[in-house]
Design a protein around this motif. Structure first.
Motif, PDB file in Angstrom:
ATOM      1  N   THR A  68      78.790  57.478  -1.233  1.00  0.00           N
ATOM      2  CA  THR A  68      77.399  57.007  -1.265  1.00  0.00           C
ATOM      3  C   THR A  68      76.828  56.856   0.142  1.00  0.00           C
ATOM      4  N   GLY A  69      77.685  56.649   1.128  1.00  0.00           N
ATOM      5  CA  GLY A  69      77.220  56.508   2.515  1.00  0.00           C
ATOM      6  C   GLY A  69      76.507  57.750   3.013  1.00  0.00           C
ATOM      7  N   THR A  70      76.754  58.886   2.374  1.00  0.00           N
ATOM      8  CA  THR A  70      76.006  60.109   2.720  1.00  0.00           C
ATOM      9  C   THR A  70      74.808  60.262   1.792  1.00  0.00           C
ATOM     10  N   GLN A 134      60.533  59.739   4.888  1.00  0.00           N
ATOM     11  CA  GLN A 134      61.488  60.546   4.118  1.00  0.00           C
ATOM     12  C   GLN A 134      62.910  60.032   4.277  1.00  0.00           C
ATOM     13  N   ASN A 135      63.161  59.262   5.314  1.00  0.00           N
ATOM     14  CA  ASN A 135      64.540  58.836   5.574  1.00  0.00           C
ATOM     15  C   ASN A 135      64.563  57.860   6.752  1.00  0.00           C
ATOM     16  N   ALA A 136      65.761  57.442   7.107  1.00  0.00           N
ATOM     17  CA  ALA A 136      65.928  56.510   8.234  1.00  0.00           C
ATOM     18  C   ALA A 136      65.560  57.176   9.563  1.00  0.00           C
ATOM     19  N   THR A 137      65.914  58.433   9.713  1.00  0.00           N
ATOM     20  CA  THR A 137      65.660  59.128  10.983  1.00  0.00           C
ATOM     21  C   THR A 137      64.176  59.085  11.337  1.00  0.00           C
ATOM     22  N   LEU A 138      63.321  59.331  10.353  1.00  0.00           N
ATOM     23  CA  LEU A 138      61.878  59.265  10.634  1.00  0.00           C
ATOM     24  C   LEU A 138      61.477  57.851  11.033  1.00  0.00           C
ATOM     25  N   GLU A 161      76.174  54.318  17.054  1.00  0.00           N
ATOM     26  CA  GLU A 161      74.965  54.736  16.331  1.00  0.00           C
ATOM     27  C   GLU A 161      75.160  56.094  15.672  1.00  0.00           C
ATOM     28  N   HIS A 162      74.577  56.240  14.501  1.00  0.00           N
ATOM     29  CA  HIS A 162      74.378  57.563  13.903  1.00  0.00           C
ATOM     30  C   HIS A 162      73.312  58.267  14.751  1.00  0.00           C
ATOM     31  N   PRO A 163      73.356  59.591  14.882  1.00  0.00           N
ATOM     32  CA  PRO A 163      72.300  60.262  15.666  1.00  0.00           C
ATOM     33  C   PRO A 163      70.898  59.865  15.203  1.00  0.00           C
ATOM     34  N   GLY A 164      70.771  59.616  13.903  1.00  0.00           N
ATOM     35  CA  GLY A 164      69.466  59.208  13.368  1.00  0.00           C
ATOM     36  C   GLY A 164      69.053  57.815  13.816  1.00  0.00           C
ATOM     37  N   GLY A 165      69.968  57.062  14.408  1.00  0.00           N
ATOM     38  CA  GLY A 165      69.643  55.741  14.929  1.00  0.00           C
ATOM     39  C   GLY A 165      69.574  55.723  16.439  1.00  0.00           C
ATOM     40  N   HIS A 214      72.540  47.770  11.206  1.00  0.00           N
ATOM     41  CA  HIS A 214      72.916  46.705  10.254  1.00  0.00           C
ATOM     42  C   HIS A 214      74.333  46.972   9.740  1.00  0.00           C
ATOM     43  N   LEU A 215      74.588  48.240   9.448  1.00  0.00           N
ATOM     44  CA  LEU A 215      75.950  48.654   9.046  1.00  0.00           C
ATOM     45  C   LEU A 215      76.166  50.044   9.640  1.00  0.00           C
ATOM     46  N   THR A 216      77.188  50.180  10.483  1.00  0.00           N
ATOM     47  CA  THR A 216      77.358  51.480  11.135  1.00  0.00           C
ATOM     48  C   THR A 216      77.900  52.504  10.135  1.00  0.00           C
ATOM     49  N   SER A 217      77.593  53.745  10.423  1.00  0.00           N
ATOM     50  CA  SER A 217      77.878  54.825   9.487  1.00  0.00           C
ATOM     51  C   SER A 217      79.366  55.152   9.405  1.00  0.00           C
ATOM     52  N   GLY A 218      79.988  55.352  10.558  1.00  0.00           N
ATOM     53  CA  GLY A 218      81.345  55.896  10.568  1.00  0.00           C
ATOM     54  C   GLY A 218      82.432  54.844  10.464  1.00  0.00           C
ATOM     55  N   ILE A 241      66.071  47.449  13.401  1.00  0.00           N
ATOM     56  CA  ILE A 241      67.365  47.480  12.722  1.00  0.00           C
ATOM     57  C   ILE A 241      67.526  48.782  11.943  1.00  0.00           C
ATOM     58  N   ASP A 242      68.669  49.424  12.175  1.00  0.00           N
ATOM     59  CA  ASP A 242      69.006  50.623  11.402  1.00  0.00           C
ATOM     60  C   ASP A 242      69.698  50.180  10.113  1.00  0.00           C
ATOM     61  N   GLY A 243      68.918  50.158   9.036  1.00  0.00           N
ATOM     62  CA  GLY A 243      69.460  49.738   7.739  1.00  0.00           C
ATOM     63  C   GLY A 243      69.677  50.912   6.808  1.00  0.00           C
ATOM     64  N   ALA A 244      69.960  52.090   7.372  1.00  0.00           N
ATOM     65  CA  ALA A 244      70.143  53.287   6.522  1.00  0.00           C
ATOM     66  C   ALA A 244      71.136  53.022   5.405  1.00  0.00           C
ATOM     67  N   GLN A 245      72.201  52.271   5.726  1.00  0.00           N
ATOM     68  CA  GLN A 245      73.295  52.072   4.767  1.00  0.00           C
ATOM     69  C   GLN A 245      73.106  50.818   3.904  1.00  0.00           C
ATOM     70  N   CYS A 246      71.956  50.167   3.997  1.00  0.00           N
ATOM     71  CA  CYS A 246      71.898  48.803   3.444  1.00  0.00           C
ATOM     72  C   CYS A 246      70.992  48.591   2.243  1.00  0.00           C
ATOM     73  N   SER A 264      65.291  52.356   6.585  1.00  0.00           N
ATOM     74  CA  SER A 264      66.424  52.628   5.696  1.00  0.00           C
ATOM     75  C   SER A 264      66.261  53.959   4.964  1.00  0.00           C
ATOM     76  N   SER A 265      67.340  54.355   4.327  1.00  0.00           N
ATOM     77  CA  SER A 265      67.400  55.591   3.526  1.00  0.00           C
ATOM     78  C   SER A 265      67.816  55.246   2.097  1.00  0.00           C
ATOM     79  N   PRO A 266      66.864  54.852   1.255  1.00  0.00           N
ATOM     80  CA  PRO A 266      67.235  54.480  -0.117  1.00  0.00           C
ATOM     81  C   PRO A 266      67.850  55.604  -0.946  1.00  0.00           C
ATOM     82  N   HIS A 267      67.908  56.829  -0.401  1.00  0.00           N
ATOM     83  CA  HIS A 267      68.621  57.880  -1.156  1.00  0.00           C
ATOM     84  C   HIS A 267      70.139  57.697  -1.066  1.00  0.00           C
ATOM     85  N   LYS A 268      70.554  56.720  -0.294  1.00  0.00           N
ATOM     86  CA  LYS A 268      71.990  56.426  -0.282  1.00  0.00           C
ATOM     87  C   LYS A 268      72.255  55.356  -1.359  1.00  0.00           C
ATOM     88  N   TRP A 269      72.294  54.081  -0.995  1.00  0.00           N
ATOM     89  CA  TRP A 269      72.787  53.042  -1.913  1.00  0.00           C
ATOM     90  C   TRP A 269      71.777  52.644  -2.980  1.00  0.00           C
TER      91      TRP A 269
HETATM   92  C1  LIG Z   1      73.683  54.120  10.075  1.00  0.00           C
HETATM   93  C2  LIG Z   1      72.872  55.366   9.809  1.00  0.00           C
HETATM   94  N1  LIG Z   1      71.714  55.564  10.462  1.00  0.00           N
HETATM   95  C3  LIG Z   1      70.944  56.632  10.240  1.00  0.00           C
HETATM   96  C4  LIG Z   1      71.326  57.606   9.348  1.00  0.00           C
HETATM   97  C5  LIG Z   1      70.435  58.785   9.105  1.00  0.00           C
HETATM   98  O1  LIG Z   1      69.991  58.759   7.788  1.00  0.00           O
HETATM   99  P1  LIG Z   1      69.019  59.896   7.240  1.00  0.00           P
HETATM  100  O2  LIG Z   1      69.735  61.194   7.386  1.00  0.00           O
HETATM  101  O3  LIG Z   1      68.785  59.544   5.823  1.00  0.00           O
HETATM  102  O4  LIG Z   1      67.790  59.852   8.068  1.00  0.00           O
HETATM  103  C6  LIG Z   1      72.544  57.472   8.660  1.00  0.00           C
HETATM  104  C7  LIG Z   1      73.007  58.507   7.727  1.00  0.00           C
HETATM  105  O5  LIG Z   1      74.115  58.528   7.271  1.00  0.00           O
HETATM  106  C8  LIG Z   1      73.329  56.316   8.893  1.00  0.00           C
HETATM  107  O6  LIG Z   1      74.484  56.122   8.255  1.00  0.00           O
END
Ligand SMILES: Cc1ncc(COP(=O)(O)O)c(C=O)c1O
Length: 432
Positions: A68-70, A134-138, A161-165, A214-218, A241-246, A264-269
């Motif tokens: 789900t993290g992806t 559309q997502n956290a990156t935006l 950080e995720h690259p999107g953060g 808020h919660l790191t990706s890896g 705050i990067d809440g992509a995972q939250c 955040s990215s609600p397409h995850k959780w």
């Molecule tokens: C912590 C974190 N930030 C940012 C992103 C980027 O999310 P998105 O690709 O939905 O923009 C992710 C994606 O896995 C993530 O885990």
């Protein structure tokens, strides 16, 4: 010359082959129709409820999905909402006369107040403070790009950080001369204070922004965001705050967290369709953030965060799915979702801790844990561990590379036996 029979035969053979290839990839358990009344308005706190809930997802019964993290798996009601709306748009488009009272057939040109209100209620904000992205990156790019800064101003973020953060800040650094200061997080951290100290000790009078995951990706490190935002506020530092995972994972309350911005990215959780995001900016900071994309209302400051959603034509049907995902989540109840996720993840962690060859790399401190566990197994590379779990037991985790191993996200479509199957498979893999 090929005769008709062999031609038809080869055609049928090819079709058969294509069908079996498709089956090898994935075959949904049953048609996508939602079970009427699911989830029911009244929650029943037992395994029967969760088992029936599991049937609201298309993931075949013998597959355990832990990535789900992806991207989360949409429940049937979400798919149905999208499909129904797409059918309606395609079939009745000639009736769209642009007169008042007729709904738009595209998104992107109206404030989507209903959806933003539902989202705002879910995260403890007001609809005016929430932009659909559309997502956290935006979301992160809108903040990094839109916040006025001067050369020499500092932004603090982490090495996790995720690259999107991160990359929005890197771009700004290269173009406008701000300084991106990276703190190194111990993995796993031992306690929340360690994480707070990293930001406090790195700050100088030039620090303008704390960019906090808020919660790191890896590594699934959960930051003590509420305490950090309080400290930053006292120092006049902007918090994003990067809440992509939250969203859909933890209960969220923006005002309690006290952050200036959250994406955040609600397409995850939250199990919304891919391409569902949001950006929250607190009302008193919102006017200070420039729009990144401009269309009709980019400069209308009375429009609240709608000013930051000027993207042009979008897919209305996806927003129907996004709204259905919020409703699905609310019917179960955000607190129950979080409690269920945590109980499954704790079951997994407790089991892994009984296996001497397994190492948990994500935190185990009670304030830093989440539904995600990152762990490795002695004698297996991360890739081999991921493949071993899938090939032996149809347990889908995601490799995080060595030495972290795999990331395993428990969610409401996880059953206790999926966790137990993981542990049993690990014990078999130890024996080889
Ligand atoms: C912590 C974190 N930030 C940012 C992103 C980027 O999310 P998105 O690709 O939905 O923009 C992710 C994606 O896995 C993530 O885990």
């Amino acid at each position: 010359m090929i005769n008709r029979r062999s031609f038809l035969g080869s055609f049928a053979g090819a079709a058969l082959l294509a069908r079996s290839a498709r089956r090898a990839v994935a075959e949904p358990a049953a048609p996508a129709h939602p079970t009427p009344g699911w989830p029911p308005a009244v929650f029943q706190d037992d395994e029967t409820y969760w088992r029936e809930l599991r049937r609201q997802f298309l993931i075949p019964a013998d597959e355990a999905f832990f990535n789900t993290g992806t991207l989360g798996s949409m429940p049937r009601v979400v798919l149905q909402a999208i499909a129904d709306d797409m059918n309606q748009v395609a079939g009745t488009i000639a009736h769209w006369d642009y007169k008042a009272g007729h709904p738009d057939y595209i998104s992107g040109y109206n404030p989507e107040t209903e959806l933003r209100t539902a989202l705002a209620a879910l995260i403890g904000a007001s609809a005016d403070e929430v932009a659909l992205t559309q997502n956290a990156t935006l979301g992160m790019n809108y903040v990094a790009n839109g916040l006025p800064t001067e050369p020499g101003h500092e932004v603090i973020l982490t090495n996790l950080e995720h690259p999107g953060g991160r990359m929005g800040w890197e771009l700004k650094s290269k173009r406008y001369g701000i300084y991106v200061k990276q703190v190194t997080v111990p993995v796993p951290p031992e306690n929340p204070q360690q994480l707070i100290d990293l930001y406090v000790n790195a700050s100088t009078p030039q620090t303008r922004v704390w960019s906090i995951p808020h919660l790191t990706s890896g590594q699934a490190v959960r930051f003590p965001v509420e305490r950090m935002c309080a400290i930053a506020r006292e120092r006049g530092i902007f918090t994003v705050i990067d809440g992509a995972q939250c969203s859909g994972h933890f209960q969220l309350d923006m005002k309690r967290l006290g952050c200036d911005a959250y994406y955040s990215s609600p397409h995850k959780w939250l199990l919304a369709p891919a391409g569902s995001g949001f950006l929250y900016i607190t009302s008193d900071k919102l006017p200070g953030v420039w729009a990144t994309l401009a269309s009709a209302t980019w400069d209308d400051y009375k429009a609240g965060a709608y000013r930051l959603m000027q993207i042009g034509t979008g897919n209305r049907s996806m927003l129907k799915g996004y709204a259905a995902a919020i409703e699905f989540h609310n019917r179960i109840g955000p607190a129950r979702v979080e409690a269920r996720i945590m109980s499954l993840a704790n079951r997994l962690r407790a089991g892994l801790q009984q296996i001497p060859q397994a190492t948990i790399h994500s935190p185990t401190h009670p304030e830093l844990v989440s539904g995600t566990t990152v762990w490795s197994l002695a004698g297996y590379s991360a890739g081999d561990l991921m493949d071993g779990l899938w090939n032996r037991a149809k347990v889908r985790c995601r490799s995080m590379g060595d030495p972290l191993g795999v990331r395993q996200c428990c969610h409401i479509y996880t059953l206790p036996e999926d966790v137990d199957r993981t542990l049993e498979t690990v014990r078999q893999m130890v024996r080889r």
